[in-house]
Structure formats: structure tokens, C-alpha cells
Design an enzyme around this catalytic site. Sequence first.
Site, mmCIF file in Angstrom:
data_model
loop_
_atom_site.group_PDB
_atom_site.id
_atom_site.type_symbol
_atom_site.label_atom_id
_atom_site.label_comp_id
_atom_site.label_asym_id
_atom_site.label_seq_id
_atom_site.Cartn_x
_atom_site.Cartn_y
_atom_site.Cartn_z
ATOM 1 N N LYS A 1 0.776 -1.283 0.000
ATOM 2 C CA LYS A 1 0.130 -0.021 -0.147
ATOM 3 C C LYS A 1 0.920 1.255 0.075
ATOM 4 C CE LYS A 1 -1.695 1.725 3.775
ATOM 5 N NZ LYS A 1 -0.478 2.377 4.761
ATOM 6 N N ASP B 1 -2.683 -5.461 2.642
ATOM 7 C CA ASP B 1 -3.095 -4.823 3.537
ATOM 8 C C ASP B 1 -2.725 -5.607 4.818
ATOM 9 O OD1 ASP B 1 -4.568 -3.788 5.934
ATOM 10 O OD2 ASP B 1 -5.810 -2.897 4.525
ATOM 11 N N HIS B 2 -1.593 -5.033 5.422
ATOM 12 C CA HIS B 2 -1.010 -5.882 6.548
ATOM 13 C C HIS B 2 -1.816 -6.288 7.696
ATOM 14 C CE1 HIS B 2 0.047 -2.161 8.636
ATOM 15 N NE2 HIS B 2 0.263 -3.027 9.886
ATOM 16 N N HIS C 1 -7.002 0.146 6.264
ATOM 17 C CA HIS C 1 -7.082 -0.856 7.456
ATOM 18 C C HIS C 1 -8.610 -0.825 7.898
ATOM 19 C CE1 HIS C 1 -2.999 -0.994 6.690
ATOM 20 N NE2 HIS C 1 -2.533 0.194 7.390
HETATM 21 C C1 BG6 Z 1 0.482 1.714 8.175
HETATM 22 C C2 BG6 Z 1 0.596 3.157 8.053
HETATM 23 O O1 BG6 Z 1 -0.090 1.073 7.315
HETATM 24 O O2 BG6 Z 1 -0.031 1.268 9.363
HETATM 25 C C3 BG6 Z 1 1.265 3.604 9.440
HETATM 26 O O3 BG6 Z 1 1.153 3.642 6.903
HETATM 27 C C4 BG6 Z 1 0.689 3.103 10.538
HETATM 28 O O4 BG6 Z 1 1.093 5.169 9.397
HETATM 29 C C5 BG6 Z 1 0.789 1.549 10.509
HETATM 30 O O5 BG6 Z 1 1.466 3.638 11.434
HETATM 31 C C6 BG6 Z 1 -0.178 1.115 11.638
HETATM 32 O O6 BG6 Z 1 0.311 -0.510 11.656
HETATM 33 P P1 BG6 Z 1 0.107 -1.356 13.263
HETATM 34 O O7 BG6 Z 1 0.354 -2.686 12.605
HETATM 35 O O8 BG6 Z 1 1.349 -0.846 13.747
HETATM 36 O O9 BG6 Z 1 -1.173 -0.893 13.646
#
Ligand code: BG6
Length: 483
Positions: free
Chosen positions: A150, A179-180, A242
Site C-alpha cells: 500500500k 493490507d497488513h 485498514h
Molecule cells: C501503516 C501506516 O499502514 O500502518 C502507518 O502507513 C501506521 O502510518 C501503521 O503507523 C500501523 O500499523 P500497526 O500494525 O502498527 O497498527
Amino acid sequence: MTKQNPTSVIIFGASGDLAQRKLAPSLFNLFRKRKTPKQLNIIGFGNTPFTDETFRQRVREGMDQFANFKFTDEEWGIFSKNLYYHQGRYTDLADFKKLGERLSEIEGGPANRLFYMAIPPTIFPNIIDLLGLTGQLLEDGGWRRVIVEKPFGTDLASAQALNQQAHKVLQENQIYRIDHYLGKETVQNILFTRFANTIFEPIWNRNYIDHVQITVAEKVGVEHRAGYYDSVGVLRDMFQNHLLQLLTLVAMEPPSSFNATALRNEKVKLLSAIQPMTPAQVAENTVRAQYAGYRNEPEVKPESSTPTYAALRFFINNWRWQGVPFYLRSGKNMAEKQTQIIIRFKEPPLAMFPMPPEKKMAPNMLVLYIQPDEGVHLRFEAKAPDTVSETRSVDMEFHYAEAFGPTVIPESYERLLLDAIQGDASLFTRADEVETAWGLMDPILQTWETLQTPPVVVYAPNSWGPAEADALLTRDGRFWLNE
Ligand code: BG6
């Protein structure tokens, strides 16, 4: 037994942060768990002049710093033998030809190839063009897949353009858009909570649920990514992907089976049931805010109006959810790191137990804790001892660490990489899904950015956001819950 093709994972952007922090450790851990194909090659591609040996050293340094598992030198030795580096430019046809030759040399015959785009999205179209031109996307004897990081576009038009470009050289089933959040165990567990149990689904609708709150609060500010962040803001960075993914999993209809097509059909159907907002609705249903001090962050424009926080109220126009508000909020520099989904049930229809006038019975609540303390709580009322009719709220709790042991939750990239290698696209976003999500964000972004409505408000760092976000709920007779 038939001989398996070797599999190559080619990482574009191999000298970058993502490769060092997440991709290499995830691939190594999968390898240690014997989940990867027998013959796995990892080839880094980038501008930085590494040799195979200096690349291995860099990956090893990253492993020592970022891997959340212990490993032996022997394991590292076996794994690192299959790490390679190919220096090249992302715009140079000749460099891509050389990459193809190098891959064939390493693989020594038919092979599967997974190309990972760990690069800024602006470079992605170039790379797939060059891969296409040099014939490297042809499935001649092995599969070809591409993982795209993304952000996938910055609005609907750019996402559509990216999709069209990708579809010139790839079939949709070769494209894995990351989308992790979907790689997180607790996010996948939303579906299991709903559909591996019989007790929730009958009440998972407008007859029993008063409203839903989705909070993705981050403690950190923009850190070293301000240059990127200032041009996108929270809606593009967190909501389009997300938060909408969390929303679809909570609200979608049960898919007919647990496979990529069925699952993603339901997600698109859910997103399509949300009406894109008119400017007047954007004014009424959205709040955008910036934390005090954001404009002083390095690389942020001094007059920047980029929001670092947003709160939205959505309605889903279908039989299950008609009239049930979904409140979504996310921000940086908030009071604590907390990602959670709260399902707030309706109050009992009759207040049967006499209560003092200042007391009210709390409605039931199901809290899905996505992170950091992964788990699920069900809150219900119990009779307070030594009283005649008073109640107290109590929780039935499940925590991953307690139930399964403290270190069982793998890095989300592990699961996503493995799924892409195995050809399972369930946890990746399909072209129509990405576009439908942008279709919901576009009118909000346009109203914010061109009409400047609603205005950007400021919130205190380490807080739960601006008063305007509280007002979004209080005018509905509700309030944000920080559980
Ligand atoms: C990313 C965003 O996709 O997700 C970041 O670009 C954000 O800004 C991050 O900090 C949050 O991921 P997680 O897994 O720490 O909740």
C-alpha cells in the site's frame, strides 16, 4: 515423487526499511518453521551497490535487530546461502533483462517467481511494465505473482489507473495487494468469532446491536515518515485500507465458503452497501484533526492542513444493518496504542430490577481487542453481592497470550508471504474492493480538501482526539468507549 520447481522471491526495494524489518525476518522464520518451499531463493533488487555478501550482512544485521524470534547460526547459514542481490535501476530495460538472466542462472530451470514491490507506489507501474517487456511475467513452466504494498493509489482515479496498468500484463489472480492488517491473527479472528460459533451470529444485526465502534489509535506521531505522511494524511493512510477492512469483516454477510472469491465477494458487497457521502453528509458525519505541534515536525509544511486524526460515522444500507451507526476513528499521537472493535448491544427492553435513579444498567458489549493485548471480552451484568437489585458489569475474557502462550502470534507478513507463495489470495484486496473503498473515501477527501469542510481542528498530543469527535457521538446520545 515429482520434483518441485524452485521458488524465487524477488524483492524490489531490497535495501529499504520494509525489507529489512519485516520481509527478510518473516521469510527466515517461515523457512525455520519449514513452511517455505524446499528450494527458496530470495533475490534483492535495488539501486544500492551491494554484493551478495554485503547484502547478506545487511539482512543479518536487520535480523539481529528486528527478528522477534531466536535462531541459531547454523539456521542462518543454511538460509543465507540462498540470499542474492542484483543491483539495478527501476527504469532501465537493460537492468531488467540482466535480472531475468540472473534469475534463470540461480534457478537453473523452470521456477515460480513472486515479485515483491517494497517500493514507493509511484515506481510500481514502471517495474511491472519492464517485467512485462522482458517476458518475466509469462507463466512458462512456473507461476508468476506480484505483491503490491500500500498505498494502492491516492484516490479512485489513480487506483483505477494502477489496476488498468497492472491488468495489461497480469491477470487479477496474479496480483496480491497487501493490507497488513489482514495478516494479523486477531483480524482474522473476527471471522472466526463470528462464523466458528453459533452464539453470536443470531444477534449480529440491527435487532440486537445498538452501534459499533472501531478505534485504531496510535501512540506514535508521524516519526521519520512525515515527508510521505504529509502528502496523504490519515484517511488515505489508515481508513481507505485498514479501517475499512476491519469494518467489512465485522459487518459482512457469511461467505458461502472460506475461499478468496467467496470472501472477497462478500466484502465488496458490504462496501457497496455504504452510500458515498454528499458534501453535506461529510460536514455532518466526519471530523478531521491535527495534533498540536504536527506542523513543527521535520518535513511537514508549516501551513499543512493534513489531518493526523479522523472520526467518521457510516451507515450500511442493508437489511442487517439499517439504522445502526458505525463509528470509526484513528489518529496518531493519541493517549495509547489501542486497536479495538466494540459491539455495543441494545439495552434490555424492560428495566425489571429497581435501581437508584442515578444508576443505569449498562448494555452488553463485545470487545475485540486487535492489539496490543490481543483478545476478546464479553461484558455483561451480574448481580452485585449483598444488594437486593444492583448490578455490576463484569467481563468474560479471552487473551491470546494466556490461552495459547506468550509468543504465538507471528508477524503478519509471515502469513501474507506464505499465502502468496501458496496462491491463496483470501487475505489480499481485489481490484474491485480497492476501488469500492476509494469510492467511499473520495467524496470525503474532496469535501475536505476543496471545500475545506469541516475545518481541521487541533487535538492535544496524548489525548483521545478532539472534542468535535466526542460531539459526533454525543449528539446521537452515545460516547466513545476506551476499553
Ligand atoms: C501503516 C501506516 O499502514 O500502518 C502507518 O502507513 C501506521 O502510518 C501503521 O503507523 C500501523 O500499523 P500497526 O500494525 O502498527 O497498527
